[in-house]
Design a protein around this motif. Structure first.
Motif, PDB file in Angstrom:
ATOM      1  N   VAL A   1      47.573  57.604  30.907  1.00  0.00           N
ATOM      2  CA  VAL A   1      46.592  58.619  30.758  1.00  0.00           C
ATOM      3  C   VAL A   1      45.213  58.275  31.192  1.00  0.00           C
ATOM      4  N   TYR A   2      44.587  59.313  31.911  1.00  0.00           N
ATOM      5  CA  TYR A   2      43.275  58.777  32.731  1.00  0.00           C
ATOM      6  C   TYR A   2      42.409  59.238  31.522  1.00  0.00           C
ATOM      7  N   TYR A   3      40.814  58.308  31.702  1.00  0.00           N
ATOM      8  CA  TYR A   3      40.063  59.441  30.774  1.00  0.00           C
ATOM      9  C   TYR A   3      38.927  58.759  31.433  1.00  0.00           C
ATOM     10  N   CYS A   4      38.014  60.306  31.565  1.00  0.00           N
ATOM     11  CA  CYS A   4      36.798  60.320  31.768  1.00  0.00           C
ATOM     12  C   CYS A   4      35.554  60.199  30.380  1.00  0.00           C
ATOM     13  N   ILE A   5      34.874  59.476  30.759  1.00  0.00           N
ATOM     14  CA  ILE A   5      33.801  59.172  29.791  1.00  0.00           C
ATOM     15  C   ILE A   5      32.543  59.100  29.977  1.00  0.00           C
ATOM     16  N   VAL A   6      31.390  60.128  29.358  1.00  0.00           N
ATOM     17  CA  VAL A   6      30.050  59.564  29.822  1.00  0.00           C
ATOM     18  C   VAL A   6      29.730  58.657  28.896  1.00  0.00           C
ATOM     19  N   ARG A   7      28.403  57.734  29.496  1.00  0.00           N
ATOM     20  CA  ARG A   7      28.115  56.747  27.866  1.00  0.00           C
ATOM     21  C   ARG A   7      26.768  56.508  27.942  1.00  0.00           C
ATOM     22  N   VAL A   8      25.975  55.757  27.698  1.00  0.00           N
ATOM     23  CA  VAL A   8      24.339  56.862  28.263  1.00  0.00           C
ATOM     24  C   VAL A   8      24.479  54.782  28.658  1.00  0.00           C
ATOM     25  N   ALA A   9      23.086  54.285  29.116  1.00  0.00           N
ATOM     26  CA  ALA A   9      22.898  53.251  29.939  1.00  0.00           C
ATOM     27  C   ALA A   9      22.862  52.108  29.139  1.00  0.00           C
ATOM     28  N   ASP A  10      22.564  52.019  28.148  1.00  0.00           N
ATOM     29  CA  ASP A  10      22.140  50.933  27.104  1.00  0.00           C
ATOM     30  C   ASP A  10      23.261  50.655  26.660  1.00  0.00           C
ATOM     31  N   SER A  11      24.753  51.621  26.438  1.00  0.00           N
ATOM     32  CA  SER A  11      25.428  51.496  25.420  1.00  0.00           C
ATOM     33  C   SER A  11      26.728  51.398  26.076  1.00  0.00           C
ATOM     34  N   ASN A  12      27.414  50.176  26.159  1.00  0.00           N
ATOM     35  CA  ASN A  12      28.909  50.216  26.422  1.00  0.00           C
ATOM     36  C   ASN A  12      30.022  50.829  25.192  1.00  0.00           C
TER      37      ASN A  12
ATOM     38  N   LYS B   1      31.991  64.708  25.120  1.00  0.00           N
ATOM     39  CA  LYS B   1      31.485  65.426  26.752  1.00  0.00           C
ATOM     40  C   LYS B   1      32.167  66.296  27.512  1.00  0.00           C
ATOM     41  N   THR B   2      32.914  65.568  27.995  1.00  0.00           N
ATOM     42  CA  THR B   2      33.977  66.115  29.407  1.00  0.00           C
ATOM     43  C   THR B   2      35.469  66.533  29.684  1.00  0.00           C
TER      44      THR B   2
ATOM     45  N   ILE C   1      32.442  58.624  23.754  1.00  0.00           N
ATOM     46  CA  ILE C   1      33.103  59.379  23.963  1.00  0.00           C
ATOM     47  C   ILE C   1      34.627  59.766  24.190  1.00  0.00           C
ATOM     48  N   TRP C   2      35.629  59.583  23.292  1.00  0.00           N
ATOM     49  CA  TRP C   2      36.879  59.507  24.448  1.00  0.00           C
ATOM     50  C   TRP C   2      37.645  60.853  23.964  1.00  0.00           C
ATOM     51  N   GLY C   3      37.244  61.579  25.053  1.00  0.00           N
ATOM     52  CA  GLY C   3      38.558  62.900  25.005  1.00  0.00           C
ATOM     53  C   GLY C   3      40.251  62.869  25.028  1.00  0.00           C
ATOM     54  N   ALA C   4      40.696  63.940  25.065  1.00  0.00           N
ATOM     55  CA  ALA C   4      42.066  63.249  24.930  1.00  0.00           C
ATOM     56  C   ALA C   4      42.988  62.779  26.081  1.00  0.00           C
TER      57      ALA C   4
END
Lengths: 111, 115
Positions: A85-96, A3-4, A100-103
């Motif tokens: 490699v730097y990963y930008c990730i979005v996550r819902v508040a109640d789940s770590n 999603k990023t 969803i890891w992009g490239a």
């Protein structure tokens, strides 16, 4: 699907600030922005996270735009050891773990 | 305080053999997560476990893969009858508080090669 959106690679001179952009235009109100990095052949390492406000810790700063559709990770004084490699990730508040890891962005620090 | 430990670091198996990957979480952590990473790709979640419980296995292939985290000892990811497509890096992570923890601590990974 991730999603990023991140650039696949970036260069930065040693000692300068490294600014890594990330687009997350479909982010929801309860989703955090996380940054991890992975140095070659190692496990990922947590860097920083944020929801709305800018955040700073001993490793980096995170700048999130007001509409939350993009963010920038800033390494203020990059060193050769920041090559990763730097990963930008979005996550819902109640789940770590439902991350969803992009490239990611391959950041190369040059002397 | 030792970090997350995984062994072996490298594992070579022939097609059809079994692979057993071990993960010891950080001291005091009772939540373990397994991820798989293919070359040049990000991590993909496989399974989330607490001691003696599987909390979420939605990322696990339906066949040949299983995971456990017994009351005593490390967490085990088991792959039966390995195929070449199972070749990947497998990472384990742990956290102290479960899904509300904002940070996961990752191990160095096990690199599985199927020949």
């Amino acid at each position: 699907d991730a999603k990023t959106t991140q650039p696949p690679s970036m260069d930065c001179a040693e000692g300068r600030a490294a600014n890594l952009p990330c687009n997350h235009s479909t982010i929801s109100g309860n989703e955090y922005v996380y940054w991890y990095r992975q140095i070659h052949s190692q496990g990922p390492q947590y860097i920083i996270h944020g929801l709305k406000n800018n955040e700073t810790n001993e490793m980096a700063s995170l700048i999130i735009t007001e509409d939350r559709k993009s963010s920038t990770l800033i390494l203020p004084h990059a060193t050769l050891r920041d090559t990763a490699v730097y990963y930008c990730i979005v996550r819902v508040a109640d789940s770590n773990y439902q991350l969803i890891w992009g490239a990611g962005t391959k950041l190369i620090i040059k002397p | 305080n030792a970090g997350v430990m995984q062994n072996p670091r490298h594992l070579v198996r022939r097609r059809g053999q079994e692979a057993r990957l071990r993960c010891s979480p950080m001291k005091g952590h009772s939540h373990v997560y397994w991820y798989r990473q293919l070359p040049e790709e990000g991590l993909k979640f496989m399974v989330y476990l607490q001691k003696e419980n599987i909390i979420d296995e939605s990322g696990m292939p339906k066949e040949r893969f299983s995971a456990e985290f017994p009351k005593e000892g490390p967490s085990i990811l088991r792959i039966q009858q390995v195929v070449r497509g199972d070749s990947a890096a497998y990472f384990c992570a742990s956290s102290p508080y479960g899904s509300q923890s904002y940070e996961q601590y990752f191990g160095p990974g096990t690199r599985l090669t199927v020949t």
